[in-house]
Scaffold this active site. Sequence first.
Site, PDB file in Angstrom:
ATOM      1  N   SER A 118      29.695  34.683  36.249  1.00  0.00           N
ATOM      2  CA  SER A 118      30.393  33.256  35.769  1.00  0.00           C
ATOM      3  C   SER A 118      29.319  32.143  35.720  1.00  0.00           C
ATOM      4  O   SER A 118      30.008  31.392  34.919  1.00  0.00           O
ATOM      5  CB  SER A 118      30.989  32.979  37.389  1.00  0.00           C
ATOM      6  N   HIS A 139      31.903  37.640  29.915  1.00  0.00           N
ATOM      7  CA  HIS A 139      32.565  37.021  31.128  1.00  0.00           C
ATOM      8  C   HIS A 139      33.965  36.977  30.838  1.00  0.00           C
ATOM      9  O   HIS A 139      34.660  36.391  30.194  1.00  0.00           O
ATOM     10  CB  HIS A 139      31.835  35.453  31.243  1.00  0.00           C
ATOM     11  N   ASN A 190      33.650  27.748  32.396  1.00  0.00           N
ATOM     12  CA  ASN A 190      33.325  27.369  34.011  1.00  0.00           C
ATOM     13  C   ASN A 190      32.453  26.028  33.936  1.00  0.00           C
ATOM     14  O   ASN A 190      32.885  25.539  35.064  1.00  0.00           O
ATOM     15  CB  ASN A 190      32.599  28.282  34.580  1.00  0.00           C
TER      16      ASN A 190
HETATM   17  N1  LIG Z   1      36.087  36.420  41.493  1.00  0.00           N
HETATM   18  C1  LIG Z   1      36.551  35.896  40.263  1.00  0.00           C
HETATM   19  O1  LIG Z   1      37.645  35.201  40.003  1.00  0.00           O
HETATM   20  C2  LIG Z   1      35.473  35.946  38.972  1.00  0.00           C
HETATM   21  C3  LIG Z   1      34.135  36.256  39.284  1.00  0.00           C
HETATM   22  N2  LIG Z   1      33.356  36.586  38.319  1.00  0.00           N
HETATM   23  C4  LIG Z   1      31.967  37.031  38.591  1.00  0.00           C
HETATM   24  O2  LIG Z   1      32.203  38.573  38.352  1.00  0.00           O
HETATM   25  C5  LIG Z   1      31.052  39.107  39.402  1.00  0.00           C
HETATM   26  C6  LIG Z   1      31.909  39.898  40.528  1.00  0.00           C
HETATM   27  O3  LIG Z   1      32.590  38.853  41.341  1.00  0.00           O
HETATM   28  P1  LIG Z   1      33.778  39.207  42.255  1.00  0.00           P
HETATM   29  O4  LIG Z   1      34.443  40.548  41.765  1.00  0.00           O
HETATM   30  O5  LIG Z   1      34.629  38.114  42.509  1.00  0.00           O
HETATM   31  O6  LIG Z   1      32.812  39.812  43.476  1.00  0.00           O
HETATM   32  P2  LIG Z   1      33.413  40.559  45.006  1.00  0.00           P
HETATM   33  O7  LIG Z   1      32.578  40.156  45.862  1.00  0.00           O
HETATM   34  O8  LIG Z   1      34.881  40.526  44.782  1.00  0.00           O
HETATM   35  O9  LIG Z   1      33.214  42.133  44.533  1.00  0.00           O
HETATM   36  C7  LIG Z   1      31.835  42.646  44.224  1.00  0.00           C
HETATM   37  C8  LIG Z   1      31.812  44.034  44.455  1.00  0.00           C
HETATM   38  O10 LIG Z   1      30.348  44.405  44.223  1.00  0.00           O
HETATM   39  C9  LIG Z   1      29.979  45.193  45.548  1.00  0.00           C
HETATM   40  N3  LIG Z   1      28.617  44.771  45.775  1.00  0.00           N
HETATM   41  C10 LIG Z   1      28.153  43.887  46.747  1.00  0.00           C
HETATM   42  N4  LIG Z   1      26.986  43.907  47.033  1.00  0.00           N
HETATM   43  C11 LIG Z   1      26.424  44.956  46.036  1.00  0.00           C
HETATM   44  C12 LIG Z   1      25.354  45.426  45.573  1.00  0.00           C
HETATM   45  N5  LIG Z   1      24.025  44.431  46.375  1.00  0.00           N
HETATM   46  N6  LIG Z   1      25.058  46.198  44.691  1.00  0.00           N
HETATM   47  C13 LIG Z   1      26.101  47.043  44.294  1.00  0.00           C
HETATM   48  N7  LIG Z   1      27.420  46.376  44.517  1.00  0.00           N
HETATM   49  C14 LIG Z   1      27.516  45.436  45.546  1.00  0.00           C
HETATM   50  C15 LIG Z   1      31.099  45.069  46.276  1.00  0.00           C
HETATM   51  O11 LIG Z   1      31.464  46.059  47.286  1.00  0.00           O
HETATM   52  C16 LIG Z   1      32.188  44.804  45.585  1.00  0.00           C
HETATM   53  O12 LIG Z   1      32.996  45.747  45.212  1.00  0.00           O
HETATM   54  C17 LIG Z   1      30.293  38.062  39.725  1.00  0.00           C
HETATM   55  O13 LIG Z   1      29.247  37.865  39.034  1.00  0.00           O
HETATM   56  C18 LIG Z   1      31.173  36.576  39.578  1.00  0.00           C
HETATM   57  O14 LIG Z   1      30.530  35.523  39.343  1.00  0.00           O
HETATM   58  C19 LIG Z   1      33.670  36.154  36.902  1.00  0.00           C
HETATM   59  C20 LIG Z   1      34.975  35.817  36.637  1.00  0.00           C
HETATM   60  C21 LIG Z   1      35.827  35.559  37.756  1.00  0.00           C
HETATM   61  O1  LIG Z   2      38.756  31.925  36.831  1.00  0.00           O
HETATM   62  C1  LIG Z   2      37.997  32.420  36.582  1.00  0.00           C
HETATM   63  O2  LIG Z   2      38.016  33.880  36.300  1.00  0.00           O
HETATM   64  C2  LIG Z   2      36.558  32.181  36.076  1.00  0.00           C
HETATM   65  O3  LIG Z   2      36.743  30.505  35.914  1.00  0.00           O
HETATM   66  C3  LIG Z   2      35.342  32.214  36.849  1.00  0.00           C
HETATM   67  O4  LIG Z   2      34.294  33.163  36.533  1.00  0.00           O
HETATM   68  C4  LIG Z   2      35.327  31.908  38.329  1.00  0.00           C
HETATM   69  O5  LIG Z   2      34.207  32.693  39.018  1.00  0.00           O
HETATM   70  C5  LIG Z   2      36.332  31.743  39.118  1.00  0.00           C
HETATM   71  O6  LIG Z   2      37.183  33.043  39.311  1.00  0.00           O
HETATM   72  C6  LIG Z   2      36.102  31.234  40.540  1.00  0.00           C
HETATM   73  O7  LIG Z   2      36.561  30.040  40.554  1.00  0.00           O
END
Ligand SMILES: NC(=O)C1=CN([C@@H]2O[C@H](COP(=O)(O)OP(=O)(O)OC[C@H]3O[C@@H](n4cnc5c(N)ncnc54)[C@H](O)[C@@H]3O)[C@@H](O)[C@H]2O)C=CC1
Ligand SMILES: O=C(O)[C@@H](O)C(=O)[C@H](O)[C@@H](O)CO
Length: 309
Positions: A118, A139, A190
């Site tokens: 992000s 992203h 973002n």
């Molecule tokens: N949550 C959101 O709305 C958004 C998130 N992102 C980005 O996407 C990426 C993932 O975010 P989320 O899906 O929200 O995270 P999350 O916490 O929901 O999922 C992360 C996943 O990675 C696994 N994991 C945790 N630690 C690990 C490690 N050390 N090695 C390998 N796998 C590991 C977990 O088991 C989980 O399956 C981040 O970089 C985040 O900034 C981008 C856009 C939107």
């Molecule tokens: O909304 C989203 O999917 C993006 O702006 C992101 O990358 C952020 O991680 C968001 O999900 C959390 O605010």
Amino acid sequence: MKNITILGAGVMGHGAAQLFAQAGKNVHIRARRESSLEKARELITDSLKIMVEKEILTENEMEQTLGRITYTTDLHEAIQDADFILESIPEDLEKKLDTYDIIESVVSDKTIISSNTSTFPIKELTQRAKHPERFIITHFFNPPQLVPIVEIVKVDDTSEDVVNTTYDIMKEIGKSPVVLKKEITGFIVNRVQVAMLREAFNLMEKGVATAEDIDVAMKGSLGFKWAFCGPMESQDLAGLQTTQAMVGNILQDLSNTREVPSFLSEMVENDQLGIRTNEGFYNYDDNGENAIHTRDDNFLELQKLSQEK
Ligand SMILES: NC(=O)C1=CN([C@@H]2O[C@H](COP(=O)(O)OP(=O)(O)OC[C@H]3O[C@@H](n4cnc5c(N)ncnc54)[C@H](O)[C@@H]3O)[C@@H](O)[C@H]2O)C=CC1
Ligand SMILES: O=C(O)[C@@H](O)C(=O)[C@H](O)[C@@H](O)CO
């Protein structure tokens, strides 16, 4: 580019796996725990079922999509034959760098390594990379299987072939890629979102509005408008003399904090993490299952409307 690997099966990883599989790709999705993979499988199936209910997919297409996804806890198995890897593990730089070290020790030099980060600039993500030229940021937005835009972030070191191939893959899977001209922390969306959230949190701390008030106000105004008329076009339609006055009159009164608000840090410390813990700005009793279903239902209607335009 047939073999796609998604690392991380969380909020973004599961949706990305569904997205690529719906587009006909062979997908490996990897998490460290079987429980994370099981949750991902459930969420993907639920999302596809909504699409079948809304006659966007047939039952057969849903089954074919599910059949293209392989779930594994074995990192080597997940990446060894990958053409394109989407790293979607937590927004923790050291965890990402450690993961890239392993990836680069296993995959061919031709494999594209992308991050769904992000915020982190590529320069930070590739600080230990043997082949930084094959790294790129894609992203996606939550949920990746529905939100049209994907931001592609590159630097001068990024191979042109990697940029072009990544752009083509994003188009192939039905996304609308936006390629940034320069890399910057948080990219386009973002940065704008965090500027907005800074002010929204400020309004909450000042007692001007509750989280719900802000959601209602923003959904029914800019959320409504920006679906079909972006922030810049909206200014043209408003009249830039009014924009100038609005910006001039409000700018000096905005929050200029550089700190995460204490109430947000306290929420995280108290495990009020949103749907994951059934408590965030709102309370849940089903880990957000209903909220996700309603979101996807509405987003699919909006997607239909925007595709008809
Ligand atoms: N949550 C959101 O709305 C958004 C998130 N992102 C980005 O996407 C990426 C993932 O975010 P989320 O899906 O929200 O995270 P999350 O916490 O929901 O999922 C992360 C996943 O990675 C696994 N994991 C945790 N630690 C690990 C490690 N050390 N090695 C390998 N796998 C590991 C977990 O088991 C989980 O399956 C981040 O970089 C985040 O900034 C981008 C856009 C939107
Ligand atoms: O909304 C989203 O999917 C993006 O702006 C992101 O990358 C952020 O991680 C968001 O999900 C959390 O605010």
